[in-house]
Design a protein around this motif. Structure first.
Motif, PDB file in Angstrom:
ATOM      1  N   UNK A  85     -54.031 -29.881 -33.223  1.00 33.75           N
ATOM      2  CA  UNK A  85     -54.508 -31.473 -34.646  1.00 33.75           C
ATOM      3  C   UNK A  85     -53.689 -33.060 -34.073  1.00 33.75           C
ATOM      4  N   UNK A  86     -53.532 -33.581 -34.857  1.00 33.91           N
ATOM      5  CA  UNK A  86     -52.903 -34.968 -34.303  1.00 33.91           C
ATOM      6  C   UNK A  86     -51.171 -34.773 -33.845  1.00 33.91           C
ATOM      7  N   UNK A  87     -50.783 -33.788 -34.611  1.00 29.49           N
ATOM      8  CA  UNK A  87     -48.890 -33.708 -34.573  1.00 29.49           C
ATOM      9  C   UNK A  87     -48.503 -32.763 -33.586  1.00 29.49           C
ATOM     10  N   UNK A  88     -50.086 -32.264 -32.017  1.00 30.06           N
ATOM     11  CA  UNK A  88     -49.284 -31.827 -30.965  1.00 30.06           C
ATOM     12  C   UNK A  88     -49.250 -30.228 -31.505  1.00 30.06           C
ATOM     13  N   UNK A  89     -50.068 -29.856 -32.737  1.00 26.04           N
ATOM     14  CA  UNK A  89     -49.871 -28.339 -33.187  1.00 26.04           C
ATOM     15  C   UNK A  89     -50.817 -27.918 -33.138  1.00 26.04           C
ATOM     16  N   UNK A  90     -51.344 -26.589 -32.400  1.00 25.73           N
ATOM     17  CA  UNK A  90     -51.891 -26.007 -32.358  1.00 25.73           C
ATOM     18  C   UNK A  90     -53.105 -25.329 -33.461  1.00 25.73           C
ATOM     19  N   UNK A  91     -53.731 -25.245 -33.847  1.00 29.39           N
ATOM     20  CA  UNK A  91     -54.045 -24.949 -35.340  1.00 29.39           C
ATOM     21  C   UNK A  91     -55.469 -23.117 -35.102  1.00 29.39           C
ATOM     22  N   UNK A 122     -48.650 -15.124 -24.862  1.00 31.79           N
ATOM     23  CA  UNK A 122     -47.463 -15.884 -24.973  1.00 31.79           C
ATOM     24  C   UNK A 122     -45.501 -15.352 -25.337  1.00 31.79           C
ATOM     25  N   UNK A 123     -45.942 -14.082 -25.913  1.00 30.48           N
ATOM     26  CA  UNK A 123     -44.746 -13.316 -26.439  1.00 30.48           C
ATOM     27  C   UNK A 123     -44.714 -14.490 -27.568  1.00 30.48           C
ATOM     28  N   UNK A 124     -45.638 -15.451 -28.287  1.00 31.21           N
ATOM     29  CA  UNK A 124     -45.696 -16.271 -29.209  1.00 31.21           C
ATOM     30  C   UNK A 124     -46.775 -15.743 -29.902  1.00 31.21           C
ATOM     31  N   UNK A 125     -45.972 -15.493 -31.571  1.00 27.22           N
ATOM     32  CA  UNK A 125     -47.514 -15.793 -32.618  1.00 27.22           C
ATOM     33  C   UNK A 125     -47.994 -17.044 -32.644  1.00 27.22           C
ATOM     34  N   UNK A 126     -49.838 -15.754 -32.541  1.00 25.29           N
ATOM     35  CA  UNK A 126     -50.848 -17.391 -32.163  1.00 25.29           C
ATOM     36  C   UNK A 126     -51.533 -16.964 -33.881  1.00 25.29           C
ATOM     37  N   UNK A 127     -51.601 -16.284 -34.471  1.00 24.01           N
ATOM     38  CA  UNK A 127     -52.083 -16.204 -36.110  1.00 24.01           C
ATOM     39  C   UNK A 127     -51.331 -14.926 -37.064  1.00 24.01           C
ATOM     40  N   UNK A 128     -51.667 -15.089 -38.146  1.00 23.93           N
ATOM     41  CA  UNK A 128     -50.790 -13.975 -38.578  1.00 23.93           C
ATOM     42  C   UNK A 128     -51.668 -13.928 -40.113  1.00 23.93           C
ATOM     43  N   UNK A 152     -48.947 -24.100 -34.421  1.00 23.54           N
ATOM     44  CA  UNK A 152     -47.530 -24.033 -33.621  1.00 23.54           C
ATOM     45  C   UNK A 152     -47.631 -25.481 -32.741  1.00 23.54           C
ATOM     46  N   UNK A 153     -46.558 -25.485 -32.404  1.00 26.97           N
ATOM     47  CA  UNK A 153     -46.022 -26.833 -31.193  1.00 26.97           C
ATOM     48  C   UNK A 153     -46.397 -25.344 -29.944  1.00 26.97           C
ATOM     49  N   UNK A 154     -47.098 -26.468 -28.975  1.00 27.76           N
ATOM     50  CA  UNK A 154     -47.902 -25.769 -28.068  1.00 27.76           C
ATOM     51  C   UNK A 154     -47.255 -26.948 -26.434  1.00 27.76           C
ATOM     52  N   UNK A 156     -46.827 -28.021 -22.405  1.00 24.48           N
ATOM     53  CA  UNK A 156     -47.479 -28.907 -21.100  1.00 24.48           C
ATOM     54  C   UNK A 156     -47.749 -27.528 -20.358  1.00 24.48           C
ATOM     55  N   UNK A 157     -46.737 -26.744 -20.129  1.00 27.74           N
ATOM     56  CA  UNK A 157     -46.851 -25.204 -19.728  1.00 27.74           C
ATOM     57  C   UNK A 157     -47.802 -24.193 -20.075  1.00 27.74           C
ATOM     58  N   UNK A 158     -47.071 -24.239 -21.479  1.00 26.15           N
ATOM     59  CA  UNK A 158     -48.298 -23.025 -21.874  1.00 26.15           C
ATOM     60  C   UNK A 158     -49.555 -24.095 -21.974  1.00 26.15           C
ATOM     61  N   UNK A 159     -49.968 -25.323 -22.133  1.00 28.01           N
ATOM     62  CA  UNK A 159     -51.189 -25.688 -22.127  1.00 28.01           C
ATOM     63  C   UNK A 159     -51.919 -25.216 -21.138  1.00 28.01           C
ATOM     64  N   UNK A 160     -51.021 -25.350 -19.476  1.00 24.75           N
ATOM     65  CA  UNK A 160     -51.706 -25.234 -17.979  1.00 24.75           C
ATOM     66  C   UNK A 160     -52.032 -23.903 -17.621  1.00 24.75           C
ATOM     67  N   UNK A 161     -50.887 -22.617 -18.683  1.00 28.13           N
ATOM     68  CA  UNK A 161     -51.191 -21.959 -18.298  1.00 28.13           C
ATOM     69  C   UNK A 161     -52.615 -21.046 -19.224  1.00 28.13           C
ATOM     70  N   UNK A 162     -52.613 -21.733 -20.006  1.00 24.55           N
ATOM     71  CA  UNK A 162     -53.698 -21.054 -21.057  1.00 24.55           C
ATOM     72  C   UNK A 162     -54.968 -21.407 -20.581  1.00 24.55           C
ATOM     73  N   UNK A 163     -55.083 -22.787 -19.506  1.00 25.14           N
ATOM     74  CA  UNK A 163     -56.879 -23.382 -18.998  1.00 25.14           C
ATOM     75  C   UNK A 163     -57.131 -22.638 -17.925  1.00 25.14           C
TER      76      UNK A 163
END
Length: 229
Positions: A85-91, A122-128, A152-154, A156-163
């Motif tokens: 989303x626009x606020x750099x948060x992954x929904x 990656x040891x962080x909550x994605x959804x619940x 939650x916020x993501x 750049x390193x996590x983005x590269x890992x996910x891609x």
């Protein structure tokens, strides 16, 4: 001339003997000690008897009911939303179906309202989310449908890992849930004890894209149970 010896008892001494009275009673220190030791022995015997009764009751219940742990597993996973989303948060929004098998012939399970389910990346909550409480009968299989949401916020390193993992088709996820479960028996539902079941289900999916059902290539679940009254 024979002299006769006569013995005389003093009247005063005789009166002294009468005034002495009975001997004093023995000290009761030894008696108190014996009484205290007897109490300890009786308490220990009583506790041992309770332990024996409890173990006998558990053994009888085990041989009568033959309790078995329910079998849980991930049946399907569907991605409903996965967008930045626009606020750099992954929904993220996912629909998860968990298969719950009860192998017991005489024991059912009551799943409580105070449950929690989450998917980790990656040891962080994605959804619940959570699911509605229900009662599972003996020798029964239930499909638990859940909708999990998260934001939650993501970085750049996590983005590269996910891609990179998305391109490879191997994205590791972990489903974590904590559920209060109460075993029940009989037609009128007699509750036995309370158990909090914790499960960690690791899985590897080939993609996470909106409105798509990813293929799950690897699933492995571990369980732990904690009893309370």
């Amino acid at each position: 001339m024979n002299s006769s010896h006569k013995s005389y008892v003093s009247l005063e001494d005789n009166n002294k003997d009468k005034k002495r009275g009975p001997p004093p009673p023995p000290r009761d220190g030894a008696g108190c000690c014996c009484w205290f030791m007897s109490c300890i022995c009786w308490c220990l015997c009583f506790m041992l008897l309770l332990c024996v009764i409890f173990m006998a009751a558990v053994a009888i219940m085990y041989f009568v009911f033959r309790p078995q742990i329910p079998v849980y597993g991930i049946d399907s996973l569907q991605v409903k939303a996965f967008e930045m989303r626009n606020d750099s948060k992954l929904y993220t929004e996912m629909a998860v179906v968990v298969r719950c098998e009860n192998p017991n012939k005489k024991i059912g399970f009551k799943y409580g309202e105070d449950n929690s389910v989450s998917i980790m990346y990656s040891d962080k909550e994605l959804c619940a989310g959570k699911f509605e409480p229900f009662l599972q009968a003996a020798k029964n299989t239930v499909m638990i449908n859940m909708t999990l949401k998260g934001e939650r916020e993501v970085d750049s390193k996590e983005k590269e890992q996910f891609m990179a993992q998305q391109k490879e088709g191997k994205i590791p996820l972990v489903l974590i849930w904590k559920i209060p479960v109460t075993p029940v028996v009989g037609e009128h539902i007699h509750e036995l004890w309370n158990v909090r079941v914790g499960a960690n289900c690791s899985m590897v999916v080939d993609n996470i894209q909106k409105d798509k059902t990813p293929n799950i290539s690897h699933k492995e679940c571990s369980f732990a149970a904690h009893f309370w009254t």
